[in-house]
Every structure is written in C-alpha cells, then in structure tokens.
Design a protein around this motif. Structure first.
Motif, PDB file in Angstrom:
ATOM      1  N   ASP A  99      60.095  88.436  33.054  1.00 16.15           N
ATOM      2  CA  ASP A  99      60.872  88.274  31.830  1.00 16.15           C
ATOM      3  C   ASP A  99      60.815  86.831  31.334  1.00 16.15           C
ATOM      4  O   ASP A  99      61.810  86.272  30.902  1.00 16.15           O
ATOM      5  CB  ASP A  99      62.320  88.727  32.055  1.00 16.15           C
ATOM      6  CG  ASP A  99      62.930  87.989  33.243  1.00 16.15           C
ATOM      7  OD1 ASP A  99      62.180  87.259  33.935  1.00 16.15           O
ATOM      8  OD2 ASP A  99      64.132  88.150  33.495  1.00 16.15           O
ATOM      9  N   CYS A 100      59.632  86.254  31.427  1.00 12.37           N
ATOM     10  CA  CYS A 100      59.476  84.870  30.965  1.00 12.37           C
ATOM     11  C   CYS A 100      59.955  84.750  29.522  1.00 12.37           C
ATOM     12  O   CYS A 100      59.470  85.448  28.639  1.00 12.37           O
ATOM     13  CB  CYS A 100      58.020  84.441  31.055  1.00 12.37           C
ATOM     14  SG  CYS A 100      57.725  82.841  30.281  1.00 12.37           S
ATOM     15  N   PRO A 101      60.918  83.858  29.259  1.00 13.23           N
ATOM     16  CA  PRO A 101      61.443  83.735  27.891  1.00 13.23           C
ATOM     17  C   PRO A 101      60.545  82.916  26.964  1.00 13.23           C
ATOM     18  O   PRO A 101      60.841  82.822  25.770  1.00 13.23           O
ATOM     19  CB  PRO A 101      62.803  83.037  28.102  1.00 13.23           C
ATOM     20  CG  PRO A 101      62.661  82.289  29.385  1.00 13.23           C
ATOM     21  CD  PRO A 101      61.650  83.001  30.224  1.00 13.23           C
ATOM     22  N   GLU A 117      47.077  81.150  33.299  1.00 12.75           N
ATOM     23  CA  GLU A 117      48.321  80.637  32.751  1.00 12.75           C
ATOM     24  C   GLU A 117      49.099  81.741  32.059  1.00 12.75           C
ATOM     25  O   GLU A 117      48.544  82.715  31.571  1.00 12.75           O
ATOM     26  CB  GLU A 117      48.066  79.458  31.823  1.00 12.75           C
ATOM     27  CG  GLU A 117      47.219  79.776  30.627  1.00 12.75           C
ATOM     28  CD  GLU A 117      46.885  78.512  29.830  1.00 12.75           C
ATOM     29  OE1 GLU A 117      46.695  78.622  28.620  1.00 12.75           O
ATOM     30  OE2 GLU A 117      46.843  77.420  30.435  1.00 12.75           O
ATOM     31  N   CYS A 118      50.423  81.558  32.084  1.00  8.77           N
ATOM     32  CA  CYS A 118      51.341  82.500  31.461  1.00  8.77           C
ATOM     33  C   CYS A 118      51.077  82.523  29.950  1.00  8.77           C
ATOM     34  O   CYS A 118      50.999  81.473  29.324  1.00  8.77           O
ATOM     35  CB  CYS A 118      52.763  82.039  31.746  1.00  8.77           C
ATOM     36  SG  CYS A 118      54.035  82.988  30.913  1.00  8.77           S
ATOM     37  N   VAL A 119      50.938  83.742  29.397  1.00  9.66           N
ATOM     38  CA  VAL A 119      50.631  83.803  27.958  1.00  9.66           C
ATOM     39  C   VAL A 119      51.826  83.411  27.098  1.00  9.66           C
ATOM     40  O   VAL A 119      51.677  83.135  25.922  1.00  9.66           O
ATOM     41  CB  VAL A 119      50.127  85.202  27.528  1.00  9.66           C
ATOM     42  CG1 VAL A 119      48.773  85.496  28.158  1.00  9.66           C
ATOM     43  CG2 VAL A 119      51.126  86.286  27.849  1.00  9.66           C
ATOM     44  N   ARG A 120      53.028  83.394  27.691  1.00  7.48           N
ATOM     45  CA  ARG A 120      54.202  83.025  26.883  1.00  7.48           C
ATOM     46  C   ARG A 120      54.540  81.548  26.981  1.00  7.48           C
ATOM     47  O   ARG A 120      54.853  80.904  25.988  1.00  7.48           O
ATOM     48  CB  ARG A 120      55.420  83.836  27.314  1.00  7.48           C
ATOM     49  CG  ARG A 120      55.321  85.276  26.877  1.00  7.48           C
ATOM     50  CD  ARG A 120      56.625  85.982  27.087  1.00  7.48           C
ATOM     51  NE  ARG A 120      56.410  87.410  27.087  1.00  7.48           N
ATOM     52  CZ  ARG A 120      57.171  88.264  27.755  1.00  7.48           C
ATOM     53  NH1 ARG A 120      58.188  87.827  28.471  1.00  7.48           N
ATOM     54  NH2 ARG A 120      56.920  89.555  27.703  1.00  7.48           N
ATOM     55  N   CYS A 121      54.503  80.978  28.209  1.00  8.36           N
ATOM     56  CA  CYS A 121      54.970  79.592  28.334  1.00  8.36           C
ATOM     57  C   CYS A 121      53.866  78.634  28.811  1.00  8.36           C
ATOM     58  O   CYS A 121      54.118  77.446  28.964  1.00  8.36           O
ATOM     59  CB  CYS A 121      56.163  79.522  29.275  1.00  8.36           C
ATOM     60  SG  CYS A 121      55.724  79.728  31.002  1.00  8.36           S
ATOM     61  N   LEU A 122      52.657  79.188  29.056  1.00  7.17           N
ATOM     62  CA  LEU A 122      51.500  78.376  29.436  1.00  7.17           C
ATOM     63  C   LEU A 122      51.634  77.717  30.811  1.00  7.17           C
ATOM     64  O   LEU A 122      50.810  76.877  31.188  1.00  7.17           O
ATOM     65  CB  LEU A 122      51.196  77.298  28.384  1.00  7.17           C
ATOM     66  CG  LEU A 122      51.118  77.794  26.941  1.00  7.17           C
ATOM     67  CD1 LEU A 122      50.793  76.635  25.997  1.00  7.17           C
ATOM     68  CD2 LEU A 122      50.085  78.890  26.793  1.00  7.17           C
ATOM     69  N   LEU A 177      51.978  86.902  33.077  1.00  6.56           N
ATOM     70  CA  LEU A 177      53.215  86.151  32.874  1.00  6.56           C
ATOM     71  C   LEU A 177      53.570  85.436  34.156  1.00  6.56           C
ATOM     72  O   LEU A 177      53.285  85.906  35.249  1.00  6.56           O
ATOM     73  CB  LEU A 177      54.355  87.115  32.514  1.00  6.56           C
ATOM     74  CG  LEU A 177      54.190  87.896  31.209  1.00  6.56           C
ATOM     75  CD1 LEU A 177      55.300  88.921  31.062  1.00  6.56           C
ATOM     76  CD2 LEU A 177      54.163  86.953  30.023  1.00  6.56           C
ATOM     77  N   CYS A 178      54.249  84.287  34.046  1.00  9.47           N
ATOM     78  CA  CYS A 178      54.672  83.546  35.229  1.00  9.47           C
ATOM     79  C   CYS A 178      55.774  84.309  35.948  1.00  9.47           C
ATOM     80  O   CYS A 178      55.951  84.187  37.150  1.00  9.47           O
ATOM     81  CB  CYS A 178      55.129  82.155  34.845  1.00  9.47           C
ATOM     82  SG  CYS A 178      56.515  82.135  33.712  1.00  9.47           S
ATOM     83  N   MET A 179      56.542  85.100  35.196  1.00 10.25           N
ATOM     84  CA  MET A 179      57.522  86.023  35.768  1.00 10.25           C
ATOM     85  C   MET A 179      57.746  87.126  34.735  1.00 10.25           C
ATOM     86  O   MET A 179      57.472  86.944  33.550  1.00 10.25           O
ATOM     87  CB  MET A 179      58.818  85.297  36.116  1.00 10.25           C
ATOM     88  CG  MET A 179      59.417  84.522  34.965  1.00 10.25           C
ATOM     89  SD  MET A 179      60.905  83.652  35.512  1.00 10.25           S
ATOM     90  CE  MET A 179      61.108  82.473  34.207  1.00 10.25           C
ATOM     91  N   ALA A 200      60.024  73.301  24.461  1.00  6.61           N
ATOM     92  CA  ALA A 200      60.460  73.248  25.850  1.00  6.61           C
ATOM     93  C   ALA A 200      60.310  74.619  26.487  1.00  6.61           C
ATOM     94  O   ALA A 200      60.394  75.643  25.818  1.00  6.61           O
ATOM     95  CB  ALA A 200      61.910  72.799  25.932  1.00  6.61           C
ATOM     96  N   ARG A 201      60.065  74.637  27.812  1.00  2.63           N
ATOM     97  CA  ARG A 201      59.925  75.898  28.519  1.00  2.63           C
ATOM     98  C   ARG A 201      61.328  76.445  28.803  1.00  2.63           C
ATOM     99  O   ARG A 201      62.095  75.861  29.553  1.00  2.63           O
ATOM    100  CB  ARG A 201      59.159  75.668  29.815  1.00  2.63           C
ATOM    101  CG  ARG A 201      58.883  76.951  30.571  1.00  2.63           C
ATOM    102  CD  ARG A 201      57.979  76.699  31.781  1.00  2.63           C
ATOM    103  NE  ARG A 201      57.786  77.951  32.492  1.00  2.63           N
ATOM    104  CZ  ARG A 201      58.326  78.212  33.687  1.00  2.63           C
ATOM    105  NH1 ARG A 201      59.052  77.322  34.306  1.00  2.63           N
ATOM    106  NH2 ARG A 201      58.104  79.382  34.260  1.00  2.63           N
ATOM    107  N   LEU A 202      61.652  77.565  28.180  1.00  2.00           N
ATOM    108  CA  LEU A 202      63.022  78.067  28.240  1.00  2.00           C
ATOM    109  C   LEU A 202      63.446  78.501  29.636  1.00  2.00           C
ATOM    110  O   LEU A 202      64.620  78.448  29.976  1.00  2.00           O
ATOM    111  CB  LEU A 202      63.190  79.228  27.250  1.00  2.00           C
ATOM    112  CG  LEU A 202      63.040  78.801  25.772  1.00  2.00           C
ATOM    113  CD1 LEU A 202      63.083  80.005  24.860  1.00  2.00           C
ATOM    114  CD2 LEU A 202      64.131  77.815  25.391  1.00  2.00           C
TER     115      LEU A 202
HETATM  116 ZN   LIG Z   1      55.994  81.952  31.535  1.00  2.00          ZN
END
Ligand SMILES: [Zn+2]
Ligand SMILES: [Zn+2]
Length: 188
Positions: free
Chosen positions: A148-150, A76-81, A144-146, A158-160
């Motif tokens: 520049d994951c915000p 999972e993305c460490v920023r947005c899960l 990260l999912c991408m 909410a997932r930005l």
């Molecule tokens: Zn992400």
C-alpha cells in the motif's frame, strides 16, 4: 536458426542422456544472469548468479527439462521510486524436441511448430528463452516497495511512507506577511 554455442552458460549438453528414454541427469549450477532478464522496472542484475536446480530426462520425443531458478532482483517502486531488492524463484518446465521428431510432428500438423516448440540442436538445448519467459511471467507488472505504498507528495515530492502525516500549510499570502512580522515585533 543460428547454431548454439556450447560454451554459453545457458546452453546445456544433453548428449550423455544418449536418447534413451528414461535416462536422466540432475544438474545444479550457478550461471551469470544474461542482460535484461526481467522488466524495465525490476530485473535480475546482469552477471549476478542465477541458481539453477534442474533435471533433464530423455523421453521419446526429446529431452524434458524441469527444475527451478532462483536469483536476486533489483528495481524500484513505481509509486515512490524507492529501490527494491527482492529474490525471484521460478519453476521451469520445457520439452526440447529432437530435430527429427520435430519434422515428423510438423508433417502431421499444420501449425507452425517453430513458434511453439523448443528444439535440441546437436544435443544442445538453450535454456535462455525459457528462463526469460519464466522470470518475466513471475514479476509483478507494477513493483511496489510495499503493498500500500502511498507514493510521493504531489506538492514537494517527499516519500509519504516515511512521513505519513505529511501536510502543507496553505502558502502564506504575501499581503499578510508584513502584518505577521509586525505582530511578532510587538510581542517581543
Ligand atoms: Zn513505494
Ligand atoms: Zn509534501
């Protein structure tokens, strides 16, 4: 050192190389991934196939293994899960030294070779430590999912990335809420 289990999927038998330098064998195999292959946030699911494309070559000191491993990754993305699904492709290279060569080398060398060299045991080699190291080294520290994951909104979670113009109105002051209600009533 505990002895290797010849039936373990990541233990390979090199006997047929016959310790003749230059003799080699190509191997293509698919093995179930051992547990915890990877890092906490990103790993190869246990039991999922690891495709191995290997070459074993007898050299003077032992057996040289080269090749590649390919496997699926989940995490999972460490920023947005957000769940991440990916694939990993690593190259493998390791010299597995014959036990007698190992002792000989140790005599001439004060370093503790046990920490640094892989050894054959009864012509078996254990691929698992090599595979683990290669996979862990190839993984990003912070998946990260991408690029520049915000991340997530600090206010509502909410997932930005799904909602880039995400914004929150300043919370309504309870003292004005009544007035607003009044205004609406007059407009009606
Ligand atoms: Zn992400
Ligand atoms: Zn929000």
């Amino acid at each position: 050192m505990s002895s290797l289990d010849p039936r373990a999927p990541l233990v390979l038998d090199t006997r047929e190389l016959g310790r003749r330098p230059g003799s080699q064998r190509e191997l293509e195999l698919s093995v179930p991934a051992p547990a915890e292959l990877g890092i906490e946030v990103l790993s190869v699911p246990e039991g999922s196939p690891v495709e191995l494309d290997l070459r074993l070559e007898a050299v003077m000191e032992g057996v040289l293994l080269t090749g590649t491993a390919t496997a699926a990754l989940e995490g999972e993305c460490v920023r947005c899960l957000e769940p991440i699904e990916d694939e990993i492709h690593v190259t493998l290279q390791e010299l597995y030294v014959y036990p007698d060569q190992h002792d000989k080398a140790a005599e001439h060398d004060d370093r503790d070779l046990d920490d640094e060299t892989s050894q054959l045991e009864d012509d078996l080699l254990d691929l698992e430590p090599l595979l683990r190291d290669a996979v862990v080294l190839a993984l990003p520290f912070q998946p990260l999912c991408m690029d520049d994951c915000p991340g997530l909104c600090t206010e509502c979670g909410a997932r930005l990335a799904d909602d880039p113009d995400h914004a929150h109105d300043a919370p309504i002051d309870p003292r004005w809420a009544g007035l607003q209600q009044l205004k609406q009533d007059t407009q009606d």
